[in-house]
Design a protein around this motif. Structure first.
Motif, mmCIF file in Angstrom:
data_model
loop_
_atom_site.group_PDB
_atom_site.id
_atom_site.type_symbol
_atom_site.label_atom_id
_atom_site.label_comp_id
_atom_site.label_asym_id
_atom_site.label_seq_id
_atom_site.Cartn_x
_atom_site.Cartn_y
_atom_site.Cartn_z
ATOM 1 N N LYS A 13 8.142 3.649 2.536
ATOM 2 C CA LYS A 13 8.903 4.655 3.292
ATOM 3 C C LYS A 13 9.474 5.748 2.388
ATOM 4 O O LYS A 13 9.517 6.912 2.769
ATOM 5 N N VAL A 14 9.902 5.382 1.193
ATOM 6 C CA VAL A 14 10.446 6.373 0.256
ATOM 7 C C VAL A 14 9.351 7.343 -0.156
ATOM 8 O O VAL A 14 9.526 8.569 -0.107
ATOM 9 N N LEU A 15 8.197 6.804 -0.541
ATOM 10 C CA LEU A 15 7.067 7.651 -0.940
ATOM 11 C C LEU A 15 6.622 8.528 0.230
ATOM 12 O O LEU A 15 6.347 9.727 0.050
ATOM 13 N N ALA A 16 6.581 7.954 1.415
ATOM 14 C CA ALA A 16 6.189 8.719 2.606
ATOM 15 C C ALA A 16 7.145 9.876 2.847
ATOM 16 O O ALA A 16 6.728 10.979 3.214
ATOM 17 N N GLY A 17 8.444 9.653 2.618
ATOM 18 C CA GLY A 17 9.432 10.724 2.782
ATOM 19 C C GLY A 17 9.222 11.847 1.782
ATOM 20 O O GLY A 17 9.284 13.027 2.138
ATOM 21 N N TYR A 18 8.978 11.474 0.520
ATOM 22 C CA TYR A 18 8.691 12.491 -0.499
ATOM 23 C C TYR A 18 7.438 13.278 -0.134
ATOM 24 O O TYR A 18 7.403 14.506 -0.232
ATOM 25 N N ARG A 19 6.412 12.571 0.285
ATOM 26 C CA ARG A 19 5.148 13.242 0.619
ATOM 27 C C ARG A 19 5.311 14.182 1.810
ATOM 28 O O ARG A 19 4.723 15.262 1.837
ATOM 29 N N LYS A 20 6.119 13.780 2.782
ATOM 30 C CA LYS A 20 6.357 14.659 3.937
ATOM 31 C C LYS A 20 7.054 15.938 3.482
ATOM 32 O O LYS A 20 6.704 17.032 3.921
ATOM 33 N N GLN A 47 0.849 -1.188 0.000
ATOM 34 C CA GLN A 47 0.000 0.000 0.000
ATOM 35 C C GLN A 47 0.889 1.244 0.000
ATOM 36 O O GLN A 47 1.984 1.216 0.571
ATOM 37 N N PRO A 48 0.415 2.353 -0.620
ATOM 38 C CA PRO A 48 1.252 3.567 -0.650
ATOM 39 C C PRO A 48 1.707 4.010 0.741
ATOM 40 O O PRO A 48 2.816 4.486 0.903
ATOM 41 N N GLY A 49 0.885 3.826 1.754
ATOM 42 C CA GLY A 49 1.242 4.230 3.111
ATOM 43 C C GLY A 49 2.375 3.416 3.705
ATOM 44 O O GLY A 49 3.020 3.827 4.658
ATOM 45 N N ASP A 50 2.617 2.230 3.140
ATOM 46 C CA ASP A 50 3.682 1.365 3.632
ATOM 47 C C ASP A 50 5.038 1.702 3.013
ATOM 48 O O ASP A 50 6.061 1.211 3.477
#
Length: 108
Positions: free
Chosen positions: A19-26, A14-17
Motif C-alpha cells: 500500500k505504501v509503494l502503491a501510494g508513492y506510485r499514484k 508482490q509490489p502491487g500488494d
C-alpha cells in the motif's frame, strides 16, 4: 525441493500488494500527468510564438533568451534541491524542440 521453492515464491509480497509503494506510485503518476499537460500547454504557446516570429521575420532561435532561461532554471533548481545540470539538460532538450518547430513554421 520444488514444492518448497514454489511455496516461498508465493509467500513473498508482490509490489502491487504494498500500500505504501502503491501510494508513492499514484503520486508519481499524477505528477507525470501534470508534466505532460504542462508541456502540452507550453508547446501550444511556443507554437504561437513560432508562427508570430515567422510572420514578422524574426529568427527561430534567440540565444540571449535561452541563456537567461537556462540561468533562471538553474537557480530555481538549486533552490528546489534539484540537480541544476539535470534541469539545464531538460530545458535544453525543450528549447531545441521549440527551435525545430519555429524553423518549420518559418518554412510554411
Amino acid at each position: 525441493m520444488i514444492a518448497w521453492q514454489a511455496m516461498t515464491q508465493t509467500a513473498q509480497p508482490q509490489p502491487g500488494d504494498d500500500k505504501v509503494l502503491a501510494g508513492y506510485r499514484k503520486s508519481i503518476d499524477n505528477i507525470d500527468a501534470a508534466i505532460v499537460h504542462m508541456l502540452a500547454e507550453r508547446f501550444r504557446i511556443t507554437q504561437a510564438v513560432g508562427e508570430y516570429k515567422a510572420k514578422v521575420t524574426l529568427p527561430p532561435a534567440d540565444p540571449n533568451r535561452e541563456k537567461e532561461q537556462i540561468a533562471r532554471l538553474r537557480r530555481l533548481a538549486e533552490e528546489s534541491e534539484l540537480d541544476p545540470e539535470f534541469s539545464e539538460k531538460f530545458l535544453r532538450f525543450i528549447i531545441d524542440e521549440v527551435i525545430r518547430h519555429h524553423e518549420r513554421a518559418r518554412e510554411k
